[in-house]
Write a protein that holds these residues in place. Structure first.
Motif, short mmCIF file in Angstrom:
data_model
loop_
_atom_site.label_atom_id
_atom_site.label_comp_id
_atom_site.label_asym_id
_atom_site.label_seq_id
_atom_site.Cartn_x
_atom_site.Cartn_y
_atom_site.Cartn_z
N TYR A 19 73.09 77.07 -24.35
CA TYR A 19 74.53 77.26 -24.54
C TYR A 19 75.08 78.29 -23.55
O TYR A 19 76.07 78.06 -22.87
CB TYR A 19 74.78 77.72 -25.97
N CYS A 20 74.42 79.43 -23.46
CA CYS A 20 74.89 80.50 -22.61
C CYS A 20 74.82 80.11 -21.13
O CYS A 20 75.72 80.38 -20.36
CB CYS A 20 74.07 81.77 -22.86
N ARG A 21 73.75 79.45 -20.76
CA ARG A 21 73.59 79.07 -19.36
C ARG A 21 74.70 78.11 -18.92
O ARG A 21 75.27 78.24 -17.85
CB ARG A 21 72.22 78.42 -19.16
N LYS A 23 77.65 77.35 -20.71
CA LYS A 23 79.01 77.74 -21.05
C LYS A 23 79.45 79.03 -20.37
O LYS A 23 80.58 79.15 -19.94
CB LYS A 23 79.13 77.94 -22.57
N HIS A 24 78.54 79.97 -20.31
CA HIS A 24 78.90 81.28 -19.76
C HIS A 24 78.34 81.50 -18.37
O HIS A 24 78.49 82.57 -17.80
CB HIS A 24 78.40 82.39 -20.71
N ARG A 25 77.66 80.50 -17.85
CA ARG A 25 77.08 80.59 -16.50
C ARG A 25 76.23 81.84 -16.35
O ARG A 25 76.27 82.52 -15.32
CB ARG A 25 78.19 80.60 -15.44
N LEU A 29 70.73 85.79 -21.16
CA LEU A 29 71.76 85.78 -22.18
C LEU A 29 72.82 86.85 -21.91
O LEU A 29 72.50 87.98 -21.57
CB LEU A 29 71.14 86.03 -23.55
N CYS A 30 74.09 86.49 -22.07
CA CYS A 30 75.15 87.48 -21.96
C CYS A 30 75.14 88.33 -23.25
O CYS A 30 74.45 87.98 -24.22
CB CYS A 30 76.52 86.81 -21.76
N ASP A 31 75.88 89.40 -23.26
CA ASP A 31 75.87 90.30 -24.42
C ASP A 31 76.23 89.60 -25.72
O ASP A 31 75.62 89.82 -26.76
CB ASP A 31 76.84 91.47 -24.19
N GLU A 32 77.25 88.77 -25.63
CA GLU A 32 77.71 88.08 -26.83
C GLU A 32 76.64 87.16 -27.40
O GLU A 32 76.37 87.15 -28.61
CB GLU A 32 78.96 87.26 -26.47
N CYS A 33 76.00 86.40 -26.53
CA CYS A 33 74.98 85.47 -26.99
C CYS A 33 73.73 86.21 -27.46
O CYS A 33 73.06 85.79 -28.40
CB CYS A 33 74.62 84.48 -25.89
N GLN A 34 73.44 87.32 -26.78
CA GLN A 34 72.29 88.13 -27.20
C GLN A 34 72.51 88.65 -28.62
O GLN A 34 71.61 88.62 -29.45
CB GLN A 34 72.12 89.31 -26.22
ZN LIG Z 1 76.69 83.72 -23.38
#
Ligand SMILES: [Zn+2]
Length: 97
Positions: A19-21, A23-25, A29-34
């Motif tokens: 999802y993170c890869r 959607k958030h490129r 993991l970005c902070d939110e996904c982490q």
């Molecule tokens: Zn993310």
């Protein structure tokens, strides 16, 4: 045979990563996904059902708080179908049951 809960941990982690890869490129993991993943894994550790549990998405006791429940639903809805390409056997049974 891998324990059910370990399997679910792996599925969850993978789903959030996909999802993170996409959607958030984000490479990792970005902070939110982490934060979401930590939350989800923590809920899993405290699950009342233990080894007898079903998949979280089908669980009758909704242990997630509202905000995270919305998020994890989105993650599952997004990554679920894509998981088939990554881990066919492991996932299909869960998703189609
Ligand atoms: Zn993310």
């Amino acid at each position: 045979m891998m324990r059910k809960i370990d399997k679910e941990r792996r599925i969850l982690t993978l789903m959030v990563r996909i999802y993170c890869r996409k959607k958030h490129r984000s490479q990792d993991l970005c902070d939110e996904c982490q934060a979401l993943l930590s939350y989800a894994l923590n809920r899993l550790d405290h699950c009342h059902y233990g080894e007898n549990k079903g998949f979280c998405s089908q669980c009758p006791s909704h242990c997630y708080n509202k905000e995270n429940q919305v998020k994890i639903r989105e993650v599952m809805g997004f990554s679920g179908p894509r998981m088939i390409f990554y881990h066919p056997v492991m996932v299909i049974r869960h998703l189609l049951s």
